[in-house]
Each structure stands twice: as C-alpha cells, then as structure tokens.
Scaffold this active site. Sequence first.
Site, mmCIF file in Angstrom:
data_model
loop_
_atom_site.group_PDB
_atom_site.id
_atom_site.type_symbol
_atom_site.label_atom_id
_atom_site.label_comp_id
_atom_site.label_asym_id
_atom_site.label_seq_id
_atom_site.Cartn_x
_atom_site.Cartn_y
_atom_site.Cartn_z
ATOM 1 N N HIS A 165 -1.067 14.544 -38.141
ATOM 2 C CA HIS A 165 -0.480 13.197 -37.498
ATOM 3 C C HIS A 165 0.340 12.323 -38.483
ATOM 4 O O HIS A 165 1.018 11.408 -37.987
ATOM 5 C CB HIS A 165 -1.578 12.643 -36.904
ATOM 6 C CG HIS A 165 -2.408 13.195 -35.615
ATOM 7 N ND1 HIS A 165 -1.721 13.744 -34.794
ATOM 8 C CD2 HIS A 165 -3.683 13.540 -35.664
ATOM 9 C CE1 HIS A 165 -2.798 14.202 -33.852
ATOM 10 N NE2 HIS A 165 -3.651 14.271 -34.422
ATOM 11 N N HIS A 214 -4.854 18.414 -30.640
ATOM 12 C CA HIS A 214 -4.103 17.223 -30.506
ATOM 13 C C HIS A 214 -2.716 17.848 -31.021
ATOM 14 O O HIS A 214 -2.733 18.299 -31.900
ATOM 15 C CB HIS A 214 -4.530 16.094 -31.337
ATOM 16 C CG HIS A 214 -5.884 15.667 -30.892
ATOM 17 N ND1 HIS A 214 -7.079 16.078 -31.662
ATOM 18 C CD2 HIS A 214 -6.216 15.064 -29.722
ATOM 19 C CE1 HIS A 214 -8.034 15.643 -30.853
ATOM 20 N NE2 HIS A 214 -7.518 14.745 -29.947
ATOM 21 N N ASP A 235 -4.689 22.913 -33.429
ATOM 22 C CA ASP A 235 -5.565 21.740 -33.216
ATOM 23 C C ASP A 235 -5.268 21.142 -31.921
ATOM 24 O O ASP A 235 -4.269 21.337 -31.104
ATOM 25 C CB ASP A 235 -5.071 20.599 -34.217
ATOM 26 C CG ASP A 235 -5.980 19.268 -33.953
ATOM 27 O OD1 ASP A 235 -6.988 19.217 -35.076
ATOM 28 O OD2 ASP A 235 -5.864 18.447 -33.260
ATOM 29 N N TYR A 259 -14.917 18.308 -34.970
ATOM 30 C CA TYR A 259 -16.024 16.863 -35.550
ATOM 31 C C TYR A 259 -17.448 17.336 -35.162
ATOM 32 O O TYR A 259 -18.069 16.502 -35.333
ATOM 33 C CB TYR A 259 -15.103 15.540 -34.609
ATOM 34 C CG TYR A 259 -13.642 15.421 -35.230
ATOM 35 C CD1 TYR A 259 -13.386 14.824 -36.412
ATOM 36 C CD2 TYR A 259 -12.982 15.765 -34.544
ATOM 37 C CE1 TYR A 259 -12.069 14.788 -36.745
ATOM 38 C CE2 TYR A 259 -11.373 15.815 -34.842
ATOM 39 C CZ TYR A 259 -11.205 15.082 -36.030
ATOM 40 O OH TYR A 259 -9.867 14.839 -36.346
ATOM 41 N N ASP A 309 -11.182 21.573 -33.134
ATOM 42 C CA ASP A 309 -11.703 20.713 -31.841
ATOM 43 C C ASP A 309 -11.041 21.306 -30.676
ATOM 44 O O ASP A 309 -11.376 20.513 -29.496
ATOM 45 C CB ASP A 309 -11.125 19.215 -32.218
ATOM 46 C CG ASP A 309 -9.642 19.028 -32.638
ATOM 47 O OD1 ASP A 309 -8.922 20.341 -32.888
ATOM 48 O OD2 ASP A 309 -9.039 18.040 -32.744
HETATM 49 ZN ZN LIG Z 1 -7.196 17.126 -33.160
#
Ligand SMILES: [Zn+2]
Length: 319
Positions: free
Chosen positions: A136, A174, A172, A300, A261
């Site tokens: 990110h 995201h 990922d 996570y 995730d």
């Molecule tokens: Zn992520």
Amino acid sequence: MKFVSQLNEFYVPTLEIDHGKIVKNPEIPSRFEKVIEYMETNHEKISIKDYPLNYIYFVHPKWYVEHLKKLSEKAKDGEYLPEVFLKDRILDSGTPITFSTFDAAINAFYATLTGADELLKNKEHVYVLTRPPGHHATSNLAGGYCYFNNAAIAAKYIFSIIKERICILDLDFHHGNGTQSIFYEDPNIIYVSIHGSPELYFPWISGFEDEIGTGKASGTNFNFPLKGNITWKEYEPTLDKALEIISKFLPSVLIVSLGYDIHSDDHMGYFNLDGNAFKKIGEKLIAINIPILFVQEGGYNKEANFEAANNLFKNFERR
Ligand SMILES: [Zn+2]
C-alpha cells in the site's frame, strides 16, 4: 525452498482508527509465529545482510525516507496516529507510527533484498517472511500498515541488475495501490492483482479493471477485482487468467506479493479460500516455471496464516 525471516518482534503497533473508532492493530509479530515454525522445520533459512539506503531511493525519494525517520523519532513517548494526512504523508488512519516503525521498515527492506539476491544467485524460489508489509506504500505516502514498498524495491533492484522484464503478482485481498502507482508508467515491471473490489473494500481508491497503465506502460497493469465471499470455484479461473497474462510477458522473475488475508478465516479479508485452495495456488505457481520471490504482505489470523503457508509451500519443500 530458501527463506528469509525478519518479524521485527520489537515493533508492535497497538492502535488504529477504523471506521472512526480506535481499535486494536492486527499488524503484530505474533500473526506469523506458526508460519515461522513451519518454515524453520521444512525449509532452509538464510541470514540477512544489510544494504545501503540508496536502494530504497529507487522507489522512495530521500526526503520521504527521512520524513519517516523523523516521525518515528518523535513518537518516542507513545504511538502517533496521523492527524494531517497529507502533511504526515500517511494515507489513512490505520497506519500508526511508533518509535520503532522506521527501524522495522528498514529491516524489512534488508530482508527483502537479501531474498532478491538469493533468487538471483540460484534462480530458485525464495520466500521473504517479513513485516511491516509494503504494497500500500506509494513512492511518497505510507498507508495500510505499509511504509516502504518492499516488493517494489525488490523489483527495481532486480531490474537494475538483470535489465529484463519482471512481473509482480499481487495476491493479497486488498489492492496494492502503492505498487500499481509506482509502476504505472514503467513498461518493464508488469503489475497483476487479484483482490476484493475497491467499490467494497480498502484501499477504495484503486484496483478497478480500467486502470491499465499509461504511456509506454499502457497495457502492463492488470486488475482483477472480485466480489466478497467467492470460493475456489470462482477464484481459480481468475488466477488462471492472471497466470496466462504473466506467461505471455515472459518475465525473468516473478515477485508474488503474498497476502494470507484471502483465507476464509481472516477477519480483514472477505474471500472464502481454504487450505486446499492455497495448495492449488502453489501448484499453479510452480507450473509456470519462473523463479519466484514471495514477499509477505497481509494475513492477520495466526491459524489461517499457518494453514495457508503450510499448504502453499508444501510443493516447494525439498524432497
Ligand atoms: Zn491485505
């Protein structure tokens, strides 16, 4: 398979603001404590070397690196949550700065380049198990628990040596807004991402299908946004498409931004993939026959991370 591990146990952010509330920050070292056990038992660990900061400047300007250092030093009496986002150079309220943020981010950079060098030396797959994550982070904005973009630095570093095309596959949950933006005008680094649709999920601002790159790099950025709750049945054809694109570009190296995730038990992601899906992802990645540098991003839930790693890397174990 060889691996590098740098979990920065001293770096334990505690807070973030999510949907306007102060909540516990899940980007903590214990998320990988079972993954590391599995890796140490079944794979070969290599020791980490230091690198000059010049290699970070391939991606992040010097002023940004120094700014993060200063923010970290200022946080010595506690944890700093961004207040003035653009001045702080932090994109969201989920990315705190502690006294050790800068040192941890530097260590993750060392770990990543150690992995990159190992891959270049032996043309073998290497896994960099580290944190904080990176995808990110844009060239000059932190965000989503990320400060330096480890995968992007690895791509630039490897390219500076081999001068051959590199693909990044971001798995990922995201969208890797940082990695996409860093290479949006770079025709030598191809970015391919499968992620939860930005209409529904973080980072909201990017990850749409019509973001294809610009200038000479037009047609080298590929986004596959998916709805939540999908299973392997829906995920598999998308992964096949992504791998077909990657194979067509004939990259010399593949960097996988690896987020656990996407596992069904992860509370930060919303796909329904189980251990078996990770096993199949591993089989497909081995089959495309390109040396892979896996760089850790999200994931996570300690147990889900273990199940994901254990299945994904089963076929990479030395036999
Ligand atoms: Zn992520």
